[in-house]
Design an enzyme around this catalytic site. Structure first.
Site, PDB file in Angstrom:
ATOM      1  N   SER A  84      -2.984  30.305  73.643  1.00 10.30           N
ATOM      2  CA  SER A  84      -2.099  31.282  73.006  1.00 10.30           C
ATOM      3  C   SER A  84      -1.213  32.073  73.945  1.00 10.30           C
ATOM      4  O   SER A  84      -0.376  32.842  73.492  1.00 10.30           O
ATOM      5  CB  SER A  84      -2.906  32.243  72.128  1.00 10.30           C
ATOM      6  N   TYR A 177      -4.564  38.252  63.030  1.00  9.76           N
ATOM      7  CA  TYR A 177      -4.123  37.160  63.905  1.00  9.76           C
ATOM      8  C   TYR A 177      -4.047  35.848  63.132  1.00  9.76           C
ATOM      9  O   TYR A 177      -5.006  35.447  62.481  1.00  9.76           O
ATOM     10  CB  TYR A 177      -5.126  37.026  65.047  1.00  9.76           C
ATOM     11  N   SER A 178      -2.898  35.173  63.214  1.00  9.98           N
ATOM     12  CA  SER A 178      -2.711  33.898  62.515  1.00  9.98           C
ATOM     13  C   SER A 178      -1.766  33.012  63.302  1.00  9.98           C
ATOM     14  O   SER A 178      -0.625  33.395  63.593  1.00  9.98           O
ATOM     15  CB  SER A 178      -2.151  34.131  61.105  1.00  9.98           C
ATOM     16  N   ASN A 179      -2.217  31.818  63.654  1.00 14.78           N
ATOM     17  CA  ASN A 179      -1.367  30.859  64.357  1.00 14.78           C
ATOM     18  C   ASN A 179      -0.176  30.418  63.518  1.00 14.78           C
ATOM     19  O   ASN A 179       0.856  30.012  64.058  1.00 14.78           O
ATOM     20  CB  ASN A 179      -2.195  29.644  64.761  1.00 14.78           C
ATOM     21  N   GLY A 321      -5.451  33.150  76.257  1.00 15.28           N
ATOM     22  CA  GLY A 321      -5.442  31.970  75.415  1.00 15.28           C
ATOM     23  C   GLY A 321      -6.779  31.270  75.355  1.00 15.28           C
ATOM     24  O   GLY A 321      -7.549  31.283  76.317  1.00 15.28           O
TER      25      GLY A 321
END
Length: 366
Positions: A84, A177-179, A321
């Site tokens: 990330s 949090y969301s990709n 990440g």
């Protein structure tokens, strides 16, 4: 979910706890001792660090073995999958386009991707670009719904997985949090520029800063190009499983990139000193909101950038990440110190990750 995707991109706990004695000394050998402890006490296969002081001098460190099968040494400043941290690169490109007048932070997503973002409680006409970068859109994360049967994902496949599920909250109502947010940011970059997001990251950041060991893997590229320690997971019996090579397309603009600790230090240093964004856009990036899970108490999320409290006062700026086989933590202080640490597994033991985070804190507080 594929075995190689056992942990979502970016799932991390970037703590800022007071370092214990084993990690607290400011001497260079203390960093080495900290890495040694991660290997010998926490059982991680390898650990690498790069420490940059205020004048820009860099020291690199390694511990453990780079290949459990052969016992090969850990390549100094070897390449790793940075997960990330990719989000910070994606956010910088979006903000550069904002500075060029091609994207508006408070413009609805639907302006750039008309009709694409629709679902139960989801409407791209009511989600702003800022809310994607800030993780306040309410969009569900696609990562838990990845399949064991799929080896390659198109970005729209990832979005489709997310849109099968209802919104978690109304846009701007809270932080989560969301990709999915960063896949959409990547799609907006491609729509606005007419070029692949990987090309834009390379042209606007990697080449500009001379990050010679940083790249966005091409479709189907399962390898890591340069010297690198192998990344590991655990099989059902708990034995180490080599997961170094896989197609990282499931992470795309949310977490697909490969880099080194030193290149990450150079990137975050250049970013925080105005080398990548005009002052107005850098100020937007640094405007933060309280961040909940998976970040530690006190962490705040900006636009693809996280501020984490230091035990010695102040904060450091970075992202961190989590990617199959690797974890990275680090960032840069206001006065120019930079540290990045990588380990070659995703520890299931939270204590091990706290030790990684404490090592970052101790090195920055020296």
């Amino acid at each position: 979910m594929p075995a190689a995707v056992a942990v979502a991109v970016g799932v991390m706990t970037m703590g800022a706890l007071a370092p214990p004695a084993a990690f607290a000394a400011p001497r260079p050998e203390a960093v080495q001792q900290g890495l040694n402890a991660l290997v010998h006490t926490d059982g991680l296969p390898a650990a690498l660090a790069s420490v940059q002081d205020r004048p820009g001098h860099t020291r690199t460190y390694t511990a453990g073995v780079g290949d459990l099968a052969t016992g090969a040494k850990v390549p100094r400043d070897g390449q790793v999958r940075i997960g990330s941290n990719t989000k910070a690169f994606t956010a910088v490109v979006v903000l550069q386009l904002v500075g060029e007048g091609k994207i508006g932070l408070d413009t609805p997503v639907d302006t750039y991707l008309p009709g694409l973002v629709r679902g139960e409680g989801i409407d791209g006409r009511h989600i702003k670009v800022r809310q994607l970068l800030q993780q306040t859109s309410g969009l569900p994360d696609y990562t838990p719904y990845l399949s064991d049967d799929v080896r390659y994902y198109e970005p729209r496949d990832l979005l489709d997985l997310a849109l099968q599920h209802k919104a978690h909250f109304a846009p701007g109502e809270k932080w989560e949090y969301s990709n999915t947010n960063y896949v959409l940011a990547g799609l907006i970059i491609e729509k606005v520029t007419g070029r692949p997001v990987a090309q834009e990251i390379d042209r606007r950041i990697v080449q500009r800063l001379g990050l010679r060991h940083t790249y966005f893997p091409a479709p189907g590229d399962a390898t890591i190009r340069e010297p690198h320690p192998k990344g590991y997971d655990r099989d059902a019996a708990g034995a180490p499983l080599d997961v170094t090579e896989f197609d990282p397309s499931w992470a795309w603009s949310a977490g697909q990139m490969v880099s080194t600790n030193s290149d990450l230090n150079r990137f975050f240093t250049a970013l925080m000193t105005g080398g990548l964004l005009p002052p107005a856009q850098l100020a937007e990036m640094r405007t933060t909101v309280p961040a909940g899970e998976p970040f530690a108490s006190g962490a705040r999320y900006g636009l693809g950038l996280v501020s984490t409290p230091l035990s010695c006062g102040g904060v450091y700026w970075g992202h961190g990440g989590s990617m199959t086989g690797y974890e990275t933590r680090g960032g840069v202080t206001e006065d120019g110190r930079a540290v990045n640490v990588a380990v070659t597994t995703q520890p299931s033991d939270k204590a091990a990750m706290r030790h990684v985070e404490r090592l970052v804190d101790a090195a920055l507080c020296r």
